[in-house]
Motif scaffolding. Structure first.
Motif, mmCIF file in Angstrom:
data_model
loop_
_atom_site.group_PDB
_atom_site.id
_atom_site.type_symbol
_atom_site.label_atom_id
_atom_site.label_comp_id
_atom_site.label_asym_id
_atom_site.label_seq_id
_atom_site.Cartn_x
_atom_site.Cartn_y
_atom_site.Cartn_z
ATOM 1 N N THR A 122 -13.674 12.722 -13.309
ATOM 2 C CA THR A 122 -12.551 12.584 -12.391
ATOM 3 C C THR A 122 -11.292 12.261 -13.199
ATOM 4 N N VAL A 123 -10.155 12.230 -12.500
ATOM 5 C CA VAL A 123 -8.884 11.858 -13.129
ATOM 6 C C VAL A 123 -8.316 10.679 -12.341
ATOM 7 N N ALA A 124 -7.877 9.633 -13.045
ATOM 8 C CA ALA A 124 -7.345 8.441 -12.372
ATOM 9 C C ALA A 124 -5.890 8.231 -12.759
ATOM 10 N N VAL A 125 -5.004 8.578 -11.826
ATOM 11 C CA VAL A 125 -3.564 8.373 -12.018
ATOM 12 C C VAL A 125 -3.064 7.308 -11.047
ATOM 13 N N THR A 126 -3.437 7.464 -9.766
ATOM 14 C CA THR A 126 -2.847 6.639 -8.693
ATOM 15 C C THR A 126 -3.144 5.149 -8.858
ATOM 16 N N GLU A 127 -2.120 4.370 -8.550
ATOM 17 C CA GLU A 127 -2.241 2.909 -8.597
ATOM 18 C C GLU A 127 -1.641 2.326 -7.330
ATOM 19 N N THR A 129 0.878 0.795 -6.973
ATOM 20 C CA THR A 129 2.345 0.915 -7.031
ATOM 21 C C THR A 129 2.859 2.210 -6.388
ATOM 22 N N GLY A 130 1.949 3.141 -6.002
ATOM 23 C CA GLY A 130 2.391 4.359 -5.304
ATOM 24 C C GLY A 130 2.089 5.629 -6.069
ATOM 25 N N GLY A 131 1.267 6.478 -5.442
ATOM 26 C CA GLY A 131 0.833 7.712 -6.095
ATOM 27 C C GLY A 131 1.935 8.744 -6.259
ATOM 28 N N SER A 132 2.959 8.696 -5.380
ATOM 29 C CA SER A 132 4.014 9.706 -5.470
ATOM 30 C C SER A 132 4.899 9.512 -6.690
ATOM 31 N N ASP A 133 4.852 8.318 -7.259
ATOM 32 C CA ASP A 133 5.701 8.011 -8.420
ATOM 33 C C ASP A 133 4.821 7.598 -9.605
ATOM 34 N N CYS A 155 -6.356 3.148 -7.934
ATOM 35 C CA CYS A 155 -6.896 3.151 -6.565
ATOM 36 C C CYS A 155 -6.959 4.567 -6.003
ATOM 37 N N PHE A 156 -7.724 4.705 -4.928
ATOM 38 C CA PHE A 156 -7.924 5.977 -4.212
ATOM 39 C C PHE A 156 -8.509 7.064 -5.128
ATOM 40 N N ILE A 157 -9.358 6.677 -6.069
ATOM 41 C CA ILE A 157 -9.871 7.663 -7.029
ATOM 42 C C ILE A 157 -11.149 8.320 -6.495
ATOM 43 N N THR A 158 -11.090 9.641 -6.332
ATOM 44 C CA THR A 158 -12.272 10.392 -5.877
ATOM 45 C C THR A 158 -13.345 10.334 -6.962
ATOM 46 N N ASN A 159 -14.570 10.149 -6.550
ATOM 47 C CA ASN A 159 -15.726 10.084 -7.461
ATOM 48 C C ASN A 159 -15.718 8.834 -8.342
ATOM 49 N N GLY A 363 -1.198 14.660 -3.695
ATOM 50 C CA GLY A 363 0.229 14.702 -3.381
ATOM 51 C C GLY A 363 0.469 14.998 -1.912
ATOM 52 N N THR A 364 1.345 14.206 -1.288
ATOM 53 C CA THR A 364 1.595 14.356 0.151
ATOM 54 C C THR A 364 2.418 15.621 0.431
ATOM 55 N N SER A 365 2.525 15.956 1.716
ATOM 56 C CA SER A 365 3.341 17.119 2.113
ATOM 57 C C SER A 365 4.810 16.899 1.746
ATOM 58 N N ASP A 366 5.288 15.638 1.850
ATOM 59 C CA ASP A 366 6.675 15.347 1.440
ATOM 60 C C ASP A 366 6.870 15.708 -0.028
ATOM 61 N N ILE A 367 5.895 15.328 -0.846
ATOM 62 C CA ILE A 367 6.018 15.592 -2.290
ATOM 63 C C ILE A 367 5.941 17.097 -2.562
HETATM 64 C C1 LIG Z 1 -9.011 10.959 -0.216
HETATM 65 C C2 LIG Z 1 -8.093 10.747 -1.366
HETATM 66 C C3 LIG Z 1 -8.513 11.073 -2.642
HETATM 67 C C4 LIG Z 1 -7.675 10.849 -3.740
HETATM 68 N N1 LIG Z 1 -8.148 11.104 -5.005
HETATM 69 C C5 LIG Z 1 -7.390 10.772 -6.086
HETATM 70 C C6 LIG Z 1 -7.894 10.933 -7.425
HETATM 71 O O1 LIG Z 1 -9.012 11.398 -7.628
HETATM 72 N N2 LIG Z 1 -7.108 10.554 -8.458
HETATM 73 C C7 LIG Z 1 -5.855 10.026 -8.265
HETATM 74 O O2 LIG Z 1 -5.203 9.690 -9.241
HETATM 75 N N3 LIG Z 1 -5.359 9.864 -7.009
HETATM 76 C C8 LIG Z 1 -6.078 10.210 -5.926
HETATM 77 N N4 LIG Z 1 -5.587 10.032 -4.639
HETATM 78 C C9 LIG Z 1 -4.283 9.446 -4.451
HETATM 79 C C10 LIG Z 1 -3.224 10.409 -3.938
HETATM 80 O O3 LIG Z 1 -2.788 11.252 -4.979
HETATM 81 C C11 LIG Z 1 -2.100 9.534 -3.369
HETATM 82 O O4 LIG Z 1 -2.584 8.933 -2.161
HETATM 83 C C12 LIG Z 1 -0.858 10.313 -3.083
HETATM 84 O O5 LIG Z 1 -0.265 10.766 -4.277
HETATM 85 C C13 LIG Z 1 0.176 9.458 -2.300
HETATM 86 O O6 LIG Z 1 0.339 8.223 -2.928
HETATM 87 P P1 LIG Z 1 0.312 6.887 -2.053
HETATM 88 O O7 LIG Z 1 -0.910 6.946 -1.219
HETATM 89 O O8 LIG Z 1 0.441 5.733 -2.962
HETATM 90 O O9 LIG Z 1 1.580 6.987 -1.111
HETATM 91 P P2 LIG Z 1 3.096 6.671 -1.543
HETATM 92 O O10 LIG Z 1 3.390 7.329 -2.838
HETATM 93 O O11 LIG Z 1 3.310 5.203 -1.455
HETATM 94 O O12 LIG Z 1 3.906 7.389 -0.387
HETATM 95 C C14 LIG Z 1 4.183 6.749 0.883
HETATM 96 C C15 LIG Z 1 5.016 7.688 1.726
HETATM 97 O O13 LIG Z 1 6.285 7.941 1.095
HETATM 98 C C16 LIG Z 1 6.500 9.336 1.013
HETATM 99 N N5 LIG Z 1 7.247 9.664 -0.210
HETATM 100 C C17 LIG Z 1 7.035 9.181 -1.443
HETATM 101 N N6 LIG Z 1 7.920 9.712 -2.315
HETATM 102 C C18 LIG Z 1 8.719 10.532 -1.602
HETATM 103 C C19 LIG Z 1 9.816 11.377 -1.919
HETATM 104 N N7 LIG Z 1 10.271 11.480 -3.181
HETATM 105 N N8 LIG Z 1 10.414 12.076 -0.929
HETATM 106 C C20 LIG Z 1 9.965 11.978 0.343
HETATM 107 N N9 LIG Z 1 8.920 11.200 0.711
HETATM 108 C C21 LIG Z 1 8.298 10.494 -0.250
HETATM 109 C C22 LIG Z 1 5.098 9.938 0.967
HETATM 110 O O14 LIG Z 1 5.100 11.298 1.355
HETATM 111 C C23 LIG Z 1 4.375 9.055 1.951
HETATM 112 O O15 LIG Z 1 4.646 9.489 3.260
HETATM 113 C C24 LIG Z 1 -6.393 10.299 -3.536
HETATM 114 C C25 LIG Z 1 -5.956 9.997 -2.238
HETATM 115 C C26 LIG Z 1 -6.779 10.211 -1.163
HETATM 116 C C27 LIG Z 1 -6.303 9.868 0.226
#
Ligand SMILES: Cc1cc2nc3c(=O)[nH]c(=O)nc-3n(C[C@H](O)[C@H](O)[C@H](O)COP(=O)(O)OP(=O)(O)OC[C@H]3O[C@@H](n4cnc5c(N)ncnc54)[C@H](O)[C@@H]3O)c2cc1C
Length: 378
Positions: A122-127, A129-133, A155-159, A363-367
């Protein structure tokens, strides 16, 4: 000339993947839904069917079939179980940094084992502190003799709880702009899988936290160049991670449409099947239109990837479209089922829970829109 047809080999691979999903994956679904745990027999079945070897080059014991084939496998498996599609897609995500950035020694050591399923990745990036950044992450490393010491929490790391080999992104303790990617092995000093999440959907696909408490890794655990780790992990997520979510989404869209057509043809109201009602037909047509468009986006991006061309923007478009479309399809499928759509005996109640989980992953739909806007603006 543009040829939109699959080759005979690809059609055969689809047939084999469909048969595998229907006969080997489907029986595990009740257990996965009940326990939320990964059935070991399912991982073994994926390995036996060489599903983990699809993207690994033949010279390292893989099938070398590429990303169109992977899309086919994920679409067919997710048509039956999105949780299994997700697990499998992230195994390939974990494999990608080795294929693209691994040294000869790292490739020779890891890839044959990853292809056989003797190791899971697997790959672990998210913490927290927020996966979008990703640049805001707080996991740090420093050099100690020939070793690196990593400290932080993912956090939220698959596998997380089933992977043996994890690509960890961390920042230099002394230079917060320098990110590096490291291989952390299950059992390494200071490395552990901690909290396990209980998701609303994709039950039976493991998601959880990883803890690095002064975790010591050797210099040979560095993937790619020191200070260039963002590229290692983000290119894997951009192409392989997002592409994988697209495969899961089109599989789920197909499942929603098939279940809806079946129900609409069987449910009799006013003396005839509800498929004769215009409103129901509109929903089925909307689902089909989304599926056709989504599949074109999916396979175009995968074909570009196979040609070695840049495909991350195309995957961002496809990820946005197909995961949003899968959520729409699941809602319409539940609606078509009336009250039965809320009952666990009907698979559509699982589909709608699974559909929600497709949103934020990779990555969310916003991202995705941020990426697409950057592509447009240049
Ligand atoms: C089931 C599942 C499996 C996952 N597996 C992995 C994995 O294997 N490895 C890993 O590293 N990560 C994993 N993730 C993490 C995933 O990549 C993050 O949940 C995702 O990137 C969003 O980060 P966050 O949850 O911290 O939300 P945040 O980054 O805190 O975002 C919160 C809100 O702010 C919005 N937002 C943030 N930035 C912007 C912007 N610039 N413009 C507009 N809106 C914005 C977002 O769209 C969201 O609505 C997984 C997540 C889930 C749910």
């Amino acid at each position: 000339m543009i040829d939109f047809s699959f080759t005979d080999e690809q059609e055969m691979f689809r047939k084999a993947s469909r048969e595998f999903a229907e006969t080997r994956v489907a029986p595990f679904i009740p257990e996965m839904e009940k326990t939320g745990k990964v059935p070991p027999g399912l991982v073994q079945a994926l390995a036996d069917a060489e599903m983990l070897a699809i993207t690994i080059p033949e010279e390292y014991g893989g099938l070398g079939l590429g990303y169109v084939a992977r899309m086919i496998a994920l679409e067919e498996i997710s048509r039956i179980s999105v949780a299994t599609g997700m697990m499998l897609q992230v195994f390939a995500l974990g494999i990608d940094p080795f294929v693209r950035f691994g040294s000869k020694e790292q490739k020779e050591f890891y890839l044959p084992k990853l292809a056989r399923g003797e190791r899971l990745a697997t790959v672990a990036v998210t913490e927290p502190t927020g996966g979008s950044d990703p640049t805001g992450l707080r996991t740090t490393y420093f050099k100690n003799g020939t070793d690196y010491i990593l400290t932080g929490r993912k956090c939220f790391i698959t596998n997380a709880h089933i992977a043996d080999t994890v690509t960890i992104l961390a920042k230099d303790e002394n230079d917060p702009k320098a990110f590096s990617a490291f291989i952390a092995e299950k059992g390494a000093e200071g490395f552990s899988a901690t909290h396990e999440e209980h998701k609303v959907g994709m039950r039976g696909c493991n998601t959880g936290e990883l803890s690095l408490e002064k975790c010591k890794v050797p210099a040979t655990a560095l993937l790619g160049q020191e200070g260039k780790g963002l590229r290692v992990s983000m290119s894997a997520i951009g192409d392989v991670g997002r592409g994988g979510m697209v495969g899961c989404a089109i599989g789920l869209q197909t499942a929603c449409l098939e279940a809806s057509v079946k129900f609409a043809n069987e449910r009799i109201l006013y003396g005839k099947p509800i498929s004769a009602l215009q409103t129901i037909q509109n929903k089925l047509a909307d689902m089909k239109i989304d599926l056709e468009a989504g599949r074109l986006l999916a396979y175009r991006a995968a074909a570009l990837h196979d040609k070695g061309e840049r495909s991350s923007n195309e995957f961002a478009v496809a990820k946005y479209f197909t995961t949003e479309a899968a959520q729409r399809a699941a809602k319409m499928a539940v609606d078509i089922h009336g009250g039965y759509g809320c009952m666990e005996e009907y698979a559509v109640s699982r589909f709608i829970r699974d559909a929600f989980v497709l949103g934020p992953s990779a990555g969310t739909s916003d991202i995705m829109k941020v990426i697409v806007a950057r592509w447009v603006i240049g």
